[in-house]
Scaffold this motif. Structure first.
Motif, PDB file in Angstrom:
ATOM      1  N   UNK A 218       0.843  -1.202   0.000  1.00  0.00           N
ATOM      2  CA  UNK A 218       0.000   0.000   0.000  1.00  0.00           C
ATOM      3  C   UNK A 218       0.878   1.251   0.000  1.00  0.00           C
ATOM      4  N   UNK A 219       0.726   2.136  -0.998  1.00  0.00           N
ATOM      5  CA  UNK A 219       1.542   3.355  -1.057  1.00  0.00           C
ATOM      6  C   UNK A 219       1.149   4.347   0.043  1.00  0.00           C
ATOM      7  N   UNK A 220       2.004   5.327   0.268  1.00  0.00           N
ATOM      8  CA  UNK A 220       1.692   6.401   1.207  1.00  0.00           C
ATOM      9  C   UNK A 220       0.450   7.154   0.751  1.00  0.00           C
ATOM     10  N   UNK A 221      -0.388   7.503   1.716  1.00  0.00           N
ATOM     11  CA  UNK A 221      -1.596   8.265   1.399  1.00  0.00           C
ATOM     12  C   UNK A 221      -2.692   7.454   0.740  1.00  0.00           C
ATOM     13  N   UNK A 222      -2.551   6.114   0.728  1.00  0.00           N
ATOM     14  CA  UNK A 222      -3.523   5.239   0.079  1.00  0.00           C
ATOM     15  C   UNK A 222      -3.990   4.165   1.060  1.00  0.00           C
ATOM     16  N   UNK A 223      -5.138   3.547   0.734  1.00  0.00           N
ATOM     17  CA  UNK A 223      -5.696   2.492   1.581  1.00  0.00           C
ATOM     18  C   UNK A 223      -6.195   1.343   0.706  1.00  0.00           C
ATOM     19  N   UNK A 229     -18.057  -9.662   2.264  1.00  0.00           N
ATOM     20  CA  UNK A 229     -18.518 -10.752   1.417  1.00  0.00           C
ATOM     21  C   UNK A 229     -17.453 -10.943   0.337  1.00  0.00           C
ATOM     22  N   UNK A 230     -16.360 -11.592   0.718  1.00  0.00           N
ATOM     23  CA  UNK A 230     -15.121 -11.571  -0.057  1.00  0.00           C
ATOM     24  C   UNK A 230     -15.280 -12.018  -1.505  1.00  0.00           C
ATOM     25  N   UNK A 231     -16.130 -12.990  -1.757  1.00  0.00           N
ATOM     26  CA  UNK A 231     -16.246 -13.525  -3.114  1.00  0.00           C
ATOM     27  C   UNK A 231     -17.347 -12.847  -3.925  1.00  0.00           C
ATOM     28  N   UNK A 232     -17.956 -11.817  -3.370  1.00  0.00           N
ATOM     29  CA  UNK A 232     -18.984 -11.066  -4.098  1.00  0.00           C
ATOM     30  C   UNK A 232     -18.754  -9.579  -3.918  1.00  0.00           C
ATOM     31  N   UNK A 233     -17.474  -9.187  -3.899  1.00  0.00           N
ATOM     32  CA  UNK A 233     -17.132  -7.787  -3.665  1.00  0.00           C
ATOM     33  C   UNK A 233     -16.186  -7.282  -4.746  1.00  0.00           C
ATOM     34  N   UNK A 234     -16.566  -6.175  -5.352  1.00  0.00           N
ATOM     35  CA  UNK A 234     -15.699  -5.473  -6.304  1.00  0.00           C
ATOM     36  C   UNK A 234     -14.904  -4.453  -5.497  1.00  0.00           C
ATOM     37  N   UNK A 235     -13.639  -4.747  -5.205  1.00  0.00           N
ATOM     38  CA  UNK A 235     -12.885  -3.922  -4.273  1.00  0.00           C
ATOM     39  C   UNK A 235     -11.461  -3.685  -4.742  1.00  0.00           C
ATOM     40  N   UNK A 236     -10.575  -3.349  -3.824  1.00  0.00           N
ATOM     41  CA  UNK A 236      -9.207  -2.949  -4.185  1.00  0.00           C
ATOM     42  C   UNK A 236      -8.441  -4.034  -4.925  1.00  0.00           C
ATOM     43  N   UNK A 237      -8.867  -5.282  -4.805  1.00  0.00           N
ATOM     44  CA  UNK A 237      -8.242  -6.347  -5.578  1.00  0.00           C
ATOM     45  C   UNK A 237      -8.315  -6.050  -7.074  1.00  0.00           C
ATOM     46  N   UNK A 238      -9.392  -5.381  -7.480  1.00  0.00           N
ATOM     47  CA  UNK A 238      -9.685  -5.212  -8.898  1.00  0.00           C
ATOM     48  C   UNK A 238      -9.448  -3.798  -9.419  1.00  0.00           C
ATOM     49  N   UNK A 240      -7.850  -1.166  -7.353  1.00  0.00           N
ATOM     50  CA  UNK A 240      -6.727  -0.481  -6.736  1.00  0.00           C
ATOM     51  C   UNK A 240      -6.997   0.212  -5.411  1.00  0.00           C
ATOM     52  N   UNK A 241      -6.124   1.129  -5.094  1.00  0.00           N
ATOM     53  CA  UNK A 241      -6.082   1.775  -3.781  1.00  0.00           C
ATOM     54  C   UNK A 241      -7.014   2.987  -3.715  1.00  0.00           C
TER      55      UNK A 241
END
Length: 269
Positions: A218-223, A229-238, A240-241
């Motif tokens: 994780x870069x500085x200033x990012x999260x 619901x890990x297998x039904x979530x469009x999140x930072x995996x896809x 980014x930060x």
């Protein structure tokens, strides 16, 4: 729809009409003459809009949960409150931080503006803070080389996309001192590499081609954000930060759910 901008415009218009009447128009009216209807409305609505704008901009803001990406913590139809000052005081509309307070911590449920389209508000859980190395492999989350403690507690069944019936495994996950519920579906990959888009700091992430997992710094200033619901979530995996400037606030309370009154008053973990 940028509701904060609409409120700001309404505040400026009603306040402007009231001010113009006090400074200019009023002196040309007879003392016994009735105020114009437009001025009456402006004087009536301005204080109300000011209070709503102030509360919503600096204290708490209501949101409605539109998807199941945070199940079982948050359900579709939950109305939640978001603390707007926990992570610092920001100017409304432009969302610029002017007073720094606390930083997001791992485990926080946070509302933020979607990096690819800041007009959309997303809600996920903070998994990685600046400097963290986040690894998710074979459904096991690790932070800075340390596996996150998870304990299988139960199962959870719900109707998914396409009216399919889904039964997921529920775990108690400990990203901080307070555990929270998280769930995964047997047979689903940890990540689907074909769905990963290009995003800022993409070079900080490495994906397994077979979908077994990934690792990101994780870069500085990012999260780094993930849904419960890990297998039904469009999140930072896809995509980014999440940069600090996109933060809206910390979700903390369910104040209404018209389909399940028992959820009213639930404090989020």
């Amino acid at each position: 729809m940028n509701f904060a901008l609409i409120l700001f415009i309404a505040l400026a218009v009603t306040g402007g009409i009231w001010l113009l009447d006090v400074l200019l128009f009023k002196r040309f009216r007879d003392k016994d003459a009735r105020e114009p209807l437009l001025v009456e409305y402006a004087k009536s609505f301005f204080p109300v809009i000011l209070v709503v704008f102030g509360l919503r901009s600096f204290l708490v803001e209501p949101f409605k949960i539109p998807s199941g990406s945070m199940m079982p913590t948050l359900l579709i139809g939950d109305f939640i409150l978001v603390n707007k000052y926990t992570y610092g005081i920001r100017l409304p509309v432009i969302n610029k931080k002017v007073v720094a307070l606390n930083n997001p911590e791992r485990g926080d449920v946070m509302v933020f503006r979607y990096p690819a389209d800041p007009g959309l508000d997303y809600i996920k859980r903070v998994v990685g803070v600046p400097g963290d190395v986040v690894e998710y492999r074979d459904k096991q989350l690790s932070i800075n080389g340390q596996p996150v403690r998870t304990v299988n507690t139960s199962t959870y069944s719900y109707v998914g996309n396409g009216l399919s019936y889904v039964t997921a495994m529920v775990y108690q996950e400990h990203l901080n001192s307070v555990g929270h519920a998280m769930m995964t579906e047997p047979g689903k990959l940890a990540v689907y590499p074909s769905q990963v888009v290009d995003f800022p700091y993409r070079e900080n992430c490495s994906y397994n081609a077979e979908g077994e997992g990934f690792v990101c710094k994780v870069p500085e200033g990012q999260y780094f954000m993930m849904g419960d619901n890990r297998d039904a979530s469009n999140d930072s995996r896809y995509w980014g930060f999440v940069p600090d400037r996109n933060i809206v606030g910390k979700a903390f309370f369910i104040w209404m759910n018209f389909d399940d009154f028992g959820r009213i008053g639930t404090t989020l973990k």
